[in-house]
Design an enzyme around this catalytic site. Structure first.
Site, PDB file in Angstrom:
ATOM      1  N   SER A 107       0.571  -1.709   0.032  1.00 18.94           N
ATOM      2  CA  SER A 107      -0.261   0.116  -0.307  1.00 18.94           C
ATOM      3  C   SER A 107       1.187   1.417  -0.082  1.00 18.94           C
ATOM      4  CB  SER A 107      -1.359  -0.025   1.517  1.00 18.94           C
ATOM      5  OG  SER A 107      -1.772   1.252   1.489  1.00 18.94           O
ATOM      6  N   TYR A 113      -3.249  -1.181  10.301  1.00 23.16           N
ATOM      7  CA  TYR A 113      -3.117  -1.292   8.992  1.00 23.16           C
ATOM      8  C   TYR A 113      -1.834  -1.301   8.258  1.00 23.16           C
ATOM      9  CZ  TYR A 113      -5.010  -1.636   4.336  1.00 23.16           C
ATOM     10  OH  TYR A 113      -4.463  -1.557   2.404  1.00 23.16           O
TER      11      TYR A 113
HETATM   12  N1  LIG Z   1      -8.491  -0.592  -1.587  1.00 25.60           N
HETATM   13  C1  LIG Z   1      -7.162   0.535  -1.086  1.00 25.60           C
HETATM   14  O1  LIG Z   1      -7.866   1.747  -1.494  1.00 25.60           O
HETATM   15  C2  LIG Z   1      -6.314  -0.395  -1.235  1.00 25.60           C
HETATM   16  C3  LIG Z   1      -5.424   0.391  -0.961  1.00 25.60           C
HETATM   17  C4  LIG Z   1      -3.822   0.014  -1.167  1.00 25.60           C
HETATM   18  C5  LIG Z   1      -3.682  -1.292  -0.219  1.00 25.60           C
HETATM   19  N2  LIG Z   1      -4.642  -2.554  -1.353  1.00 25.60           N
HETATM   20  C6  LIG Z   1      -4.819  -3.721  -0.493  1.00 25.60           C
HETATM   21  O2  LIG Z   1      -5.245  -4.782  -1.309  1.00 25.60           O
HETATM   22  C7  LIG Z   1      -5.940  -6.042  -1.071  1.00 25.60           C
HETATM   23  C8  LIG Z   1      -7.215  -6.071  -1.551  1.00 25.60           C
HETATM   24  O3  LIG Z   1      -8.170  -4.512  -1.149  1.00 25.60           O
HETATM   25  P1  LIG Z   1      -8.661  -4.633  -1.287  1.00 25.60           P
HETATM   26  O4  LIG Z   1      -9.500  -2.797  -1.470  1.00 25.60           O
HETATM   27  O5  LIG Z   1      -9.083  -5.536  -2.905  1.00 25.60           O
HETATM   28  O6  LIG Z   1     -10.539  -4.751  -0.898  1.00 25.60           O
HETATM   29  P2  LIG Z   1     -11.807  -5.876  -0.651  1.00 25.60           P
HETATM   30  O7  LIG Z   1     -12.604  -5.713  -1.834  1.00 25.60           O
HETATM   31  O8  LIG Z   1     -12.013  -6.152   0.687  1.00 25.60           O
HETATM   32  O9  LIG Z   1     -10.865  -6.965  -1.256  1.00 25.60           O
HETATM   33  C9  LIG Z   1     -10.238  -8.096   0.131  1.00 25.60           C
HETATM   34  C10 LIG Z   1     -10.078  -9.376  -0.417  1.00 25.60           C
HETATM   35  O10 LIG Z   1      -9.300 -10.233   0.976  1.00 25.60           O
HETATM   36  C11 LIG Z   1     -10.457 -11.193   0.876  1.00 25.60           C
HETATM   37  N3  LIG Z   1     -10.016 -12.061   2.849  1.00 25.60           N
HETATM   38  C12 LIG Z   1     -10.302 -10.613   3.579  1.00 25.60           C
HETATM   39  N4  LIG Z   1      -9.254 -11.719   4.468  1.00 25.60           N
HETATM   40  C13 LIG Z   1      -9.609 -12.819   4.434  1.00 25.60           C
HETATM   41  C14 LIG Z   1      -9.150 -14.518   4.844  1.00 25.60           C
HETATM   42  N5  LIG Z   1      -9.184 -14.362   5.878  1.00 25.60           N
HETATM   43  N6  LIG Z   1      -9.154 -15.414   3.851  1.00 25.60           N
HETATM   44  C15 LIG Z   1      -8.786 -15.849   2.501  1.00 25.60           C
HETATM   45  N7  LIG Z   1      -9.481 -14.146   1.720  1.00 25.60           N
HETATM   46  C16 LIG Z   1      -9.651 -12.846   2.926  1.00 25.60           C
HETATM   47  C17 LIG Z   1     -11.705 -11.004   0.882  1.00 25.60           C
HETATM   48  O11 LIG Z   1     -12.252 -12.279   0.472  1.00 25.60           O
HETATM   49  P3  LIG Z   1     -13.107 -12.917   1.895  1.00 25.60           P
HETATM   50  O12 LIG Z   1     -14.151 -11.373   2.813  1.00 25.60           O
HETATM   51  O13 LIG Z   1     -14.572 -13.808   0.964  1.00 25.60           O
HETATM   52  O14 LIG Z   1     -12.349 -13.779   2.976  1.00 25.60           O
HETATM   53  C18 LIG Z   1     -11.892  -9.821  -0.565  1.00 25.60           C
HETATM   54  O15 LIG Z   1     -11.867 -10.159  -1.278  1.00 25.60           O
HETATM   55  C19 LIG Z   1      -5.469  -5.267   0.440  1.00 25.60           C
HETATM   56  O16 LIG Z   1      -4.468  -6.681   0.728  1.00 25.60           O
HETATM   57  C20 LIG Z   1      -5.493  -4.178   0.228  1.00 25.60           C
HETATM   58  O17 LIG Z   1      -4.899  -4.187   1.899  1.00 25.60           O
HETATM   59  C21 LIG Z   1      -6.111  -1.433  -0.910  1.00 25.60           C
END
Ligand SMILES: NC(=O)c1ccc[n+]([C@@H]2O[C@H](COP(=O)([O-])OP(=O)(O)OC[C@H]3O[C@@H](n4cnc5c(N)ncnc54)[C@H](OP(=O)(O)O)[C@@H]3O)[C@@H](O)[C@H]2O)c1
Length: 241
Positions: free
Chosen positions: A135, A148
Site C-alpha cells: 500500500s 493496518y
Molecule cells: N482499496 C484500497 O484503497 C487499497 C489501497 C492499498 C492497498 N490495498 C490492498 O489491496 C488488497 C485488496 O484489498 P481491496 O481494496 O481489493 O479490498 P477488498 O475488496 O475488501 O478485498 C480484500 C479481499 O481479501 C479477502 N480476505 C480478507 N480476509 C481473508 C481471509 N481471512 N481469508 C481469505 N481471504 C480473505 C476478502 O474476501 P473474503 O471477505 O471473502 O474472505 C476480499 O476478497 C488488500 O491487501 C489491501 O490492503 C487496498
C-alpha cells in the site's frame, strides 16, 4: 514476469483489486485461481467468468493456509504465480475497547498469512513469481488505520527481503503498491471517492510490461519516491491535528 501462459492464484480474488487483477490476467491468456472466505462472492465471479477456478479458504487460520497449499500441490502443482492480495483494514483508535482484538486479526491476516503462504508456496517446484499487494500507506501512516498502516510497512519490508532471498530459487518477487482505490476495503463507502480499480490495473500492467518490480500509481508512486521531508508533509496533510 511474463504476462501470459501463467497459472496464477490470487488470494482475495473475488472482490476489489484482486478481482481486477483476476479479470485482466484472464483476458491476457492465463489460468486464474482465486480464493476467499465468502463462497457467495466466489460464485458471483464464476457465474461471470466460468474459466476462473475457485477455492473457499480462511487465511487467518494456519490450518486454512496449509489446506490451501496442499490443495494446490495436489491439484495444480504447475501453479507458477502466487498473488498475496487478501487483506483487511480496521478503522479504529488505540483507546477503543476492542482495539487489541481487531489489531490482532489485522496482523494475522495482513502479516502472518502472507508470510506463511510465501514460505509454503516457495516449496512449489513450478513457482517462479510472487506478487505482494502492499500500500501507499507502507511509506506514511494514516492514523485512522494505525495497525493496518503498520502491517503494510511490515509487508513492504518483507517484500524487499523476499526479492533478495528468493532470487536464488528463481522466484521473482513483485510489489504491487496501490494508492486508495474504490473498493469495499474497511467497509462499504469508505473508499467511494477514490479512483476505480480499473485505472490502477491498467497502470500495473503497463509497468509489468516494462519489467518493473515495484508497481505504483498516483499517491503511491509519489510516496515510494519521497524523501523524509515530503513524507513528513504528507503525514501532516493526511493526519491534521
Ligand atoms: N482499496 C484500497 O484503497 C487499497 C489501497 C492499498 C492497498 N490495498 C490492498 O489491496 C488488497 C485488496 O484489498 P481491496 O481494496 O481489493 O479490498 P477488498 O475488496 O475488501 O478485498 C480484500 C479481499 O481479501 C479477502 N480476505 C480478507 N480476509 C481473508 C481471509 N481471512 N481469508 C481469505 N481471504 C480473505 C476478502 O474476501 P473474503 O471477505 O471473502 O474472505 C476480499 O476478497 C488488500 O491487501 C489491501 O490492503 C487496498
Amino acid at each position: 514476469m511474463k504476462l501470459t501462459g501463467n497459472k496464477i492464484l490470487i488470494t482475495g480474488g473475488a472482490s476489489g483489486i484482486g478481482l481486477g487483477l483476476a479479470e485482466r490476467f484472464l483476458q491476457e491468456g492465463n489460468i486464474v485461481l482465486i480464493c476467499g472466505r465468502r463462497e457467495s462472492a466466489l460464485k458471483e465471479v464464476t457465474d461471470k467468468y466460468p474459466a476462473i477456478i475457485t477455492k473457499v479458504c480462511d487465511l487467518s487460520a494456519e490450518a486454512g493456509r496449509e489446506d490451501l497449499y496442499n490443495w494446490i500441490a495436489a491439484n495444480h502443482s504447475d501453479l507458477n504465480v502466487l498473488v498475496n492480495n487478501a487483506g483487511i483494514q480496521n478503522w479504529m483508535n488505540i483507546t477503543d475497547e476492542d482495539f487489541y482484538q481487531r489489531a490482532k486479526n489485522e496482523i494475522i491476516t495482513n502479516i502472518e498469512a502472507p508470510v506463511h503462504l510465501t514460505a509454503l508456496f516457495s516449496n512449489l517446484k513450478s513457482l517462479n513469481a510472487i506478487m505482494n499487494v502492499t500500500s501507499g500507506l507502507s511509506f506514511v501512516p494514516l492514523t485512522k488505520v494505525p495497525v493496518y498502516s503498520a502491517t503494510k510497512a511490515f509487508f513492504h519490508s518483507f517484500t524487499r527481503s523476499s526479492q533478495y532471498l528468493l532470487k536464488a530459487k528463481g522466484i521473482e518477487v513483485i510489489e504491487v503498491i496501490p494508492p486508495a482505490l474504490n473498493t469495499d476495503l474497511g467497509g462499504k463507502g469508505l473508499h467511494d471517492a477514490a479512483p476505480p480499480v480499473s485505472d490502477f490495473v491498467d497502470a500495473v500492467f503497463n509497468q509489468l510490461k516494462e519489467g518493473k518490480t515495484e508497481l505504483t500509481f498516483g499517491f503511491s508512486e509519489a510516496m515510494s519516491k519521497a524523501g523524509p521531508e515530503e513524507l513528513n508533509n504528507a503525514f501532516s496533510r493526511m493526519n491534521p491535528s
